[in-house]
Design an enzyme around this catalytic site. Structure first.
Site, PDB file in Angstrom:
ATOM      1  N   CYS A 136     -77.944 -81.485  22.045  1.00  0.00           N
ATOM      2  CA  CYS A 136     -77.567 -80.208  22.873  1.00  0.00           C
ATOM      3  C   CYS A 136     -76.126 -80.592  23.312  1.00  0.00           C
ATOM      4  O   CYS A 136     -76.187 -80.980  24.488  1.00  0.00           O
ATOM      5  CB  CYS A 136     -78.453 -80.040  23.672  1.00  0.00           C
ATOM      6  SG  CYS A 136     -78.057 -78.210  24.643  1.00  0.00           S
ATOM      7  N   CYS A 139     -75.783 -78.652  26.944  1.00  0.00           N
ATOM      8  CA  CYS A 139     -76.421 -79.258  27.972  1.00  0.00           C
ATOM      9  C   CYS A 139     -75.774 -80.534  28.350  1.00  0.00           C
ATOM     10  O   CYS A 139     -75.666 -81.079  29.572  1.00  0.00           O
ATOM     11  CB  CYS A 139     -77.849 -80.148  27.340  1.00  0.00           C
ATOM     12  SG  CYS A 139     -78.887 -78.613  26.351  1.00  0.00           S
ATOM     13  N   ASP A 140     -75.139 -81.331  27.428  1.00  0.00           N
ATOM     14  CA  ASP A 140     -74.918 -82.788  27.889  1.00  0.00           C
ATOM     15  C   ASP A 140     -73.254 -83.015  27.640  1.00  0.00           C
ATOM     16  O   ASP A 140     -72.848 -84.028  27.892  1.00  0.00           O
ATOM     17  CB  ASP A 140     -75.368 -83.671  26.974  1.00  0.00           C
ATOM     18  CG  ASP A 140     -77.110 -83.727  27.281  1.00  0.00           C
ATOM     19  OD1 ASP A 140     -77.255 -83.405  28.506  1.00  0.00           O
ATOM     20  OD2 ASP A 140     -77.863 -83.870  26.454  1.00  0.00           O
TER      21      ASP A 140
END
Ligand code: NAP
Length: 341
Positions: A136, A139-140
């Protein structure tokens, strides 16, 4: 089979299921949450979440899930190990056959079983997932400022991940197993036109290097001019092997919604297996399916947004929709909670 009939079962204990559980438990529906095969869902594979509202310092994926579970339990939600293997949903009560061999009966069901990101099957991926290896970028990605990173895949997900990562990373290389992308023209053009994104065609990820302390430090790639190098190598064909220094690897090879147990039911799904929810009479979005008393929340019904915050939002919507449905069921039509049928 126990004689008890649940008011509401929530299948899945990721952020959508937990959010539904908090709302349903606060409404006194005493939801039973089936934890599923991956308790806590995809967030448990993420280290820090910085874009979930209310946590300016960020919060660990596991911690967010644990706190959500605590919150739901505090209001009266119950948790049970197991996932649904098959279901009869057209009648009241609905019957759910679990992986544990038990059968659970319920008047309403929220399906929040999520979607699982596909993994490449490269060496060390289990060890490094969440430590520089991610599924992701949203997300990261922000943890990779100044890094060189790889994105694996050749579809729209990979292009989207690459474009997002290019905001932070020094360079992004898309590694694709053949020499043609299946991404939409608009996405492929954006990527081609981007100075910091390159393609490594006919190439696959063999191994990821690094440790949980240091994160990802490199990757071994294999290539063959005719594509599908891993398959070629398994057939004994010579392939080129190289090791590159990278600070992050992102998988963008697609997701699979966890809806196999719905195959024998009439819950509508799209061609990829994602549940189709229905608009209300005015055309506004709901979490209802065409099967009475069956609702869907989170990634299992969302191939587009797939964010923790959207999953939490649709989880709360599903609980409210389920509450409304249960209110319309006449007391005389169903035995009270806990009564034997
Ligand atoms: P996808 O279209 O199925 O593409 C998956 C890609 O990963 C393919 O290029 C495939 O290679 C590659 N792949 C699959 N398994 C692999 C493996 N084991 N090792 C290496 N490579 C592998 O999946 P997606 O990109 O997630 O897209 C799914 C759907 O969502 C599509 O309809 C897409 O248009 C849509 N989507 C849209 C957007 C957007 O418009 N913003 C963003 C994301 C997704 P091959 O090509 O060789 O099969």
């Amino acid at each position: 089979m126990s004689g008890e009939i649940q008011e509401l079962v929530i299948a899945g204990s990721g952020v959508a299921g937990l959010s539904a559980a908090v709302y349903a438990a606060r409404a006194d529906l005493k939801p039973l949450v089936l934890e599923g095969d991956e308790p806590g869902g995809q967030l448990t594979l993420t280290t820090d979440i910085e874009n979930y509202l209310g946590f300016p310092e960020g919060i660990g994926g596991m911690e967010l899930i644990q706190r959500g579970k605590e919150q739901a339990t505090q209001f009266g939600a119950e948790f049970q190990y197991g996932s649904i293997e098959s279901a009869t949903l057209d009648e009241d009560p609905k019957e759910l056959s679990l992986s544990t061999g038990e059968t659970v009966r319920t008047h309403a069901l929220i399906v929040a079983t999520g979607a699982s990101a596909r993994w490449v099957n490269a060496e060390n991926e289990e060890k490094l997932m969440g430590y520089g290896l991610s599924t992701c970028a949203t997300c990261d990605g922000a943890f990779h400022r100044g890094d060189d990173v790889l994105v694996i895949g050749g579809g729209d997900s990979a292009m989207e991940e690459a474009l997002f990562l290019a905001k932070f990373a020094d360079s992004v290389t898309i590694v694709h197993r053949r020499d043609e992308s299946r991404a939409s023209e608009i996405m492929a053009t954006r990527v081609r036109d981007h100075d910091d994104i390159a393609f490594h065609w006919n190439t696959e990820l063999q191994a990821i290097h690094g440790s949980q302390e240091d994160g990802v430090t490199g990757a071994t790639l294999v290539s063959h001019p005719d594509g599908y190098p891993k398959r070629k190598a398994a057939e004994g064909v010579d392939v080129t092997t190289e090791t590159v220094d990278v600070g992050g690897v992102f998988y963008g090879i697609g997701h699979t919604p966890n809806t196999g147990f719905l195959e024998e039911t009439s819950v509508p799904r799209d061609q990829d297996g994602y549940i189709l929810t229905q608009p209300d009479g005015t055309g506004r979005m709901t979490t209802k399916t065409t099967v009475e008393g069956v609702f869907a929340a989170g990634d299992v019904a969302d191939p587009t947004y797939r964010q923790a915050i959207t999953a939490a939002g649709t989880g709360s919507m599903a609980a409210l929709d389920a509450e409304g449905f249960l209110e319309t069921l006449e007391e005389t039509e169903r035995p009270a909670v806990g009564a034997s049928a």
